[in-house]
Design a protein around this motif. Structure first.
Motif, PDB file in Angstrom:
ATOM      1  N   SER A  48       8.134  14.521  -4.134  1.00  0.00           N
ATOM      2  CA  SER A  48       8.022  15.533  -3.079  1.00  0.00           C
ATOM      3  C   SER A  48       7.658  14.992  -1.704  1.00  0.00           C
ATOM      4  O   SER A  48       7.691  15.739  -0.733  1.00  0.00           O
ATOM      5  N   VAL A  49       7.299  13.698  -1.588  1.00  0.00           N
ATOM      6  CA  VAL A  49       6.918  13.160  -0.279  1.00  0.00           C
ATOM      7  C   VAL A  49       7.781  11.948   0.065  1.00  0.00           C
ATOM      8  O   VAL A  49       8.236  11.211  -0.803  1.00  0.00           O
ATOM      9  N   ASP A  50       7.976  11.774   1.368  1.00  0.00           N
ATOM     10  CA  ASP A  50       8.811  10.670   1.859  1.00  0.00           C
ATOM     11  C   ASP A  50       8.058   9.346   1.898  1.00  0.00           C
ATOM     12  O   ASP A  50       8.662   8.282   1.782  1.00  0.00           O
ATOM     13  N   ALA A  51       6.758   9.424   2.123  1.00  0.00           N
ATOM     14  CA  ALA A  51       5.960   8.203   2.229  1.00  0.00           C
ATOM     15  C   ALA A  51       4.526   8.501   1.818  1.00  0.00           C
ATOM     16  O   ALA A  51       4.053   9.631   1.934  1.00  0.00           O
ATOM     17  N   VAL A  52       3.849   7.457   1.350  1.00  0.00           N
ATOM     18  CA  VAL A  52       2.422   7.513   1.049  1.00  0.00           C
ATOM     19  C   VAL A  52       1.760   6.390   1.828  1.00  0.00           C
ATOM     20  O   VAL A  52       2.278   5.268   1.893  1.00  0.00           O
ATOM     21  N   VAL A  53       0.620   6.697   2.447  1.00  0.00           N
ATOM     22  CA  VAL A  53      -0.138   5.684   3.176  1.00  0.00           C
ATOM     23  C   VAL A  53      -1.521   5.556   2.546  1.00  0.00           C
ATOM     24  O   VAL A  53      -2.205   6.545   2.301  1.00  0.00           O
ATOM     25  N   ASP A  54      -1.896   4.308   2.290  1.00  0.00           N
ATOM     26  CA  ASP A  54      -3.175   3.944   1.680  1.00  0.00           C
ATOM     27  C   ASP A  54      -3.914   3.020   2.640  1.00  0.00           C
ATOM     28  O   ASP A  54      -3.604   1.838   2.731  1.00  0.00           O
ATOM     29  N   PHE A  55      -4.869   3.593   3.379  1.00  0.00           N
ATOM     30  CA  PHE A  55      -5.716   2.808   4.276  1.00  0.00           C
ATOM     31  C   PHE A  55      -6.922   2.283   3.494  1.00  0.00           C
ATOM     32  O   PHE A  55      -8.061   2.645   3.765  1.00  0.00           O
ATOM     33  N   GLY A  56      -6.699   1.469   2.494  1.00  0.00           N
ATOM     34  CA  GLY A  56      -7.802   0.830   1.777  1.00  0.00           C
ATOM     35  C   GLY A  56      -8.592   1.757   0.881  1.00  0.00           C
ATOM     36  O   GLY A  56      -9.829   1.771   0.926  1.00  0.00           O
ATOM     37  N   ILE A  57      -7.911   2.509   0.031  1.00  0.00           N
ATOM     38  CA  ILE A  57      -8.577   3.466  -0.844  1.00  0.00           C
ATOM     39  C   ILE A  57      -8.526   3.039  -2.309  1.00  0.00           C
ATOM     40  O   ILE A  57      -9.479   3.229  -3.061  1.00  0.00           O
ATOM     41  N   ILE A  58      -7.430   2.445  -2.723  1.00  0.00           N
ATOM     42  CA  ILE A  58      -7.204   2.233  -4.156  1.00  0.00           C
ATOM     43  C   ILE A  58      -8.226   1.279  -4.769  1.00  0.00           C
ATOM     44  O   ILE A  58      -8.586   1.422  -5.937  1.00  0.00           O
ATOM     45  N   HIS A  59      -8.757   0.348  -3.990  1.00  0.00           N
ATOM     46  CA  HIS A  59      -9.778  -0.551  -4.559  1.00  0.00           C
ATOM     47  C   HIS A  59     -11.084   0.178  -4.886  1.00  0.00           C
ATOM     48  O   HIS A  59     -11.924  -0.359  -5.589  1.00  0.00           O
ATOM     49  N   HIS A  60     -11.238   1.411  -4.406  1.00  0.00           N
ATOM     50  CA  HIS A  60     -12.412   2.228  -4.748  1.00  0.00           C
ATOM     51  C   HIS A  60     -12.250   2.929  -6.102  1.00  0.00           C
ATOM     52  O   HIS A  60     -13.208   3.508  -6.608  1.00  0.00           O
ATOM     53  N   VAL A  61     -11.051   2.925  -6.652  1.00  0.00           N
ATOM     54  CA  VAL A  61     -10.729   3.745  -7.818  1.00  0.00           C
ATOM     55  C   VAL A  61     -10.927   2.936  -9.102  1.00  0.00           C
ATOM     56  O   VAL A  61     -10.275   1.900  -9.277  1.00  0.00           O
ATOM     57  N   PRO A  62     -11.788   3.395 -10.020  1.00  0.00           N
ATOM     58  CA  PRO A  62     -11.979   2.638 -11.263  1.00  0.00           C
ATOM     59  C   PRO A  62     -10.668   2.408 -12.023  1.00  0.00           C
ATOM     60  O   PRO A  62     -10.373   1.276 -12.417  1.00  0.00           O
ATOM     61  N   ASP A  63      -9.875   3.454 -12.225  1.00  0.00           N
ATOM     62  CA  ASP A  63      -8.587   3.316 -12.917  1.00  0.00           C
ATOM     63  C   ASP A  63      -7.480   3.264 -11.864  1.00  0.00           C
ATOM     64  O   ASP A  63      -6.689   4.186 -11.707  1.00  0.00           O
ATOM     65  N   TRP A  64      -7.432   2.153 -11.139  1.00  0.00           N
ATOM     66  CA  TRP A  64      -6.485   2.035 -10.029  1.00  0.00           C
ATOM     67  C   TRP A  64      -5.040   2.061 -10.499  1.00  0.00           C
ATOM     68  O   TRP A  64      -4.158   2.491  -9.763  1.00  0.00           O
ATOM     69  N   GLN A  65      -4.796   1.644 -11.742  1.00  0.00           N
ATOM     70  CA  GLN A  65      -3.428   1.689 -12.265  1.00  0.00           C
ATOM     71  C   GLN A  65      -2.916   3.129 -12.350  1.00  0.00           C
ATOM     72  O   GLN A  65      -1.743   3.393 -12.095  1.00  0.00           O
ATOM     73  N   GLN A  66      -3.793   4.055 -12.716  1.00  0.00           N
ATOM     74  CA  GLN A  66      -3.418   5.471 -12.755  1.00  0.00           C
ATOM     75  C   GLN A  66      -3.126   5.975 -11.344  1.00  0.00           C
ATOM     76  O   GLN A  66      -2.201   6.782 -11.143  1.00  0.00           O
ATOM     77  N   ALA A  67      -3.871   5.500 -10.358  1.00  0.00           N
ATOM     78  CA  ALA A  67      -3.607   5.883  -8.971  1.00  0.00           C
ATOM     79  C   ALA A  67      -2.206   5.431  -8.552  1.00  0.00           C
ATOM     80  O   ALA A  67      -1.453   6.196  -7.935  1.00  0.00           O
ATOM     81  N   VAL A  68      -1.834   4.212  -8.904  1.00  0.00           N
ATOM     82  CA  VAL A  68      -0.494   3.705  -8.576  1.00  0.00           C
ATOM     83  C   VAL A  68       0.566   4.550  -9.270  1.00  0.00           C
ATOM     84  O   VAL A  68       1.582   4.912  -8.667  1.00  0.00           O
ATOM     85  N   ARG A  69       0.314   4.889 -10.524  1.00  0.00           N
ATOM     86  CA  ARG A  69       1.258   5.716 -11.287  1.00  0.00           C
ATOM     87  C   ARG A  69       1.477   7.065 -10.595  1.00  0.00           C
ATOM     88  O   ARG A  69       2.614   7.536 -10.464  1.00  0.00           O
TER      89      ARG A  69
END
Length: 198
Positions: free
Chosen positions: A102-123
């Motif tokens: 549903s979105v054209d782009a995603v921007v991550d300004f240094g958030i994913i390293h805060h996420v314990p299950d970062w692989q799920q965030a990427v998914r």
């Protein structure tokens, strides 16, 4: 994970905002090979709304959907972005409340390293991107998070962290393929890159 008071101060100040508006915006414009004109962009972990402002004003997006885990940050973002084409909510990058493709782009300004299950965030990011959609990311590698300063003063997860090659490999597992070499910036303190959904 929510930021502690030291991290909030580090991420919510005029110096960080100026860095996002000038250096990070320039990195992302180059990585995107232009701007995001006419695009619907999702910002994950919007904080007080500086990133969304950068996405609109410096990257040219037509509208932004953004969320943060911290409701107080979302309220600050609402004030900052009042009247702008931004939809804000409290949310979790591991369970993005957005339809698939549903979105054209995603921007991550240094958030994913805060996420314990970062692989799920990427998914989840891969799920919500349209085919051909672009992910622009800036992240902190594991070796930086393992320094004394970060271990002492921050509340980042300690286990299951990533270096740039690990991050790129996880993106590829979900159909997000790099558009060029991941770049190390600020003396290797961060890495930046872009990946497109195939």
């Amino acid at each position: 994970m929510k930021l502690n008071h030291i991290e909030r101060a580090a991420m919510n100040n005029p110096i960080r905002a100026a860095h996002q508006h000038h250096r990070e915006a320039a990195w992302f414009r180059r990585l995107a090979r232009g701007d995001l004109s006419g695009r619907h962009v999702l910002e994950v972990g919007c904080g007080r709304g500086v990133g969304s402002k950068v996405i609109l004003d410096r990257l040219g997006a037509s509208r932004v959907t953004a969320f943060d885990l911290d409701e107080s940050m979302v309220e600050l973002a609402r004030r900052r972005l009042h009247g702008r084409p931004v939809t804000l909510s409290v949310g979790d990058v591991c369970e993005i409340e957005q339809p698939s493709a549903s979105v054209d782009a995603v921007v991550d300004f240094g958030i994913i390293h805060h996420v314990p299950d970062w692989q799920q965030a990427v998914r989840e990011i891969a799920r919500v991107l349209k085919p051909g959609g672009l992910l622009l990311f800036e992240e902190l590698p594991a070796h930086v998070l393992d320094t004394w300063v970060f271990r002492t003063f921050t509340v980042h997860p300690r286990d299951n962290r990533f270096e740039a090659p690990d991050f790129a490999a996880e993106l590829a597992r979900h159909g997000l393929h790099g558009t060029g070499t991941i770049e190390r910036r600020l003396g290797g303190m961060v890495f930046v890159g872009a990946a497109r959904k195939v």
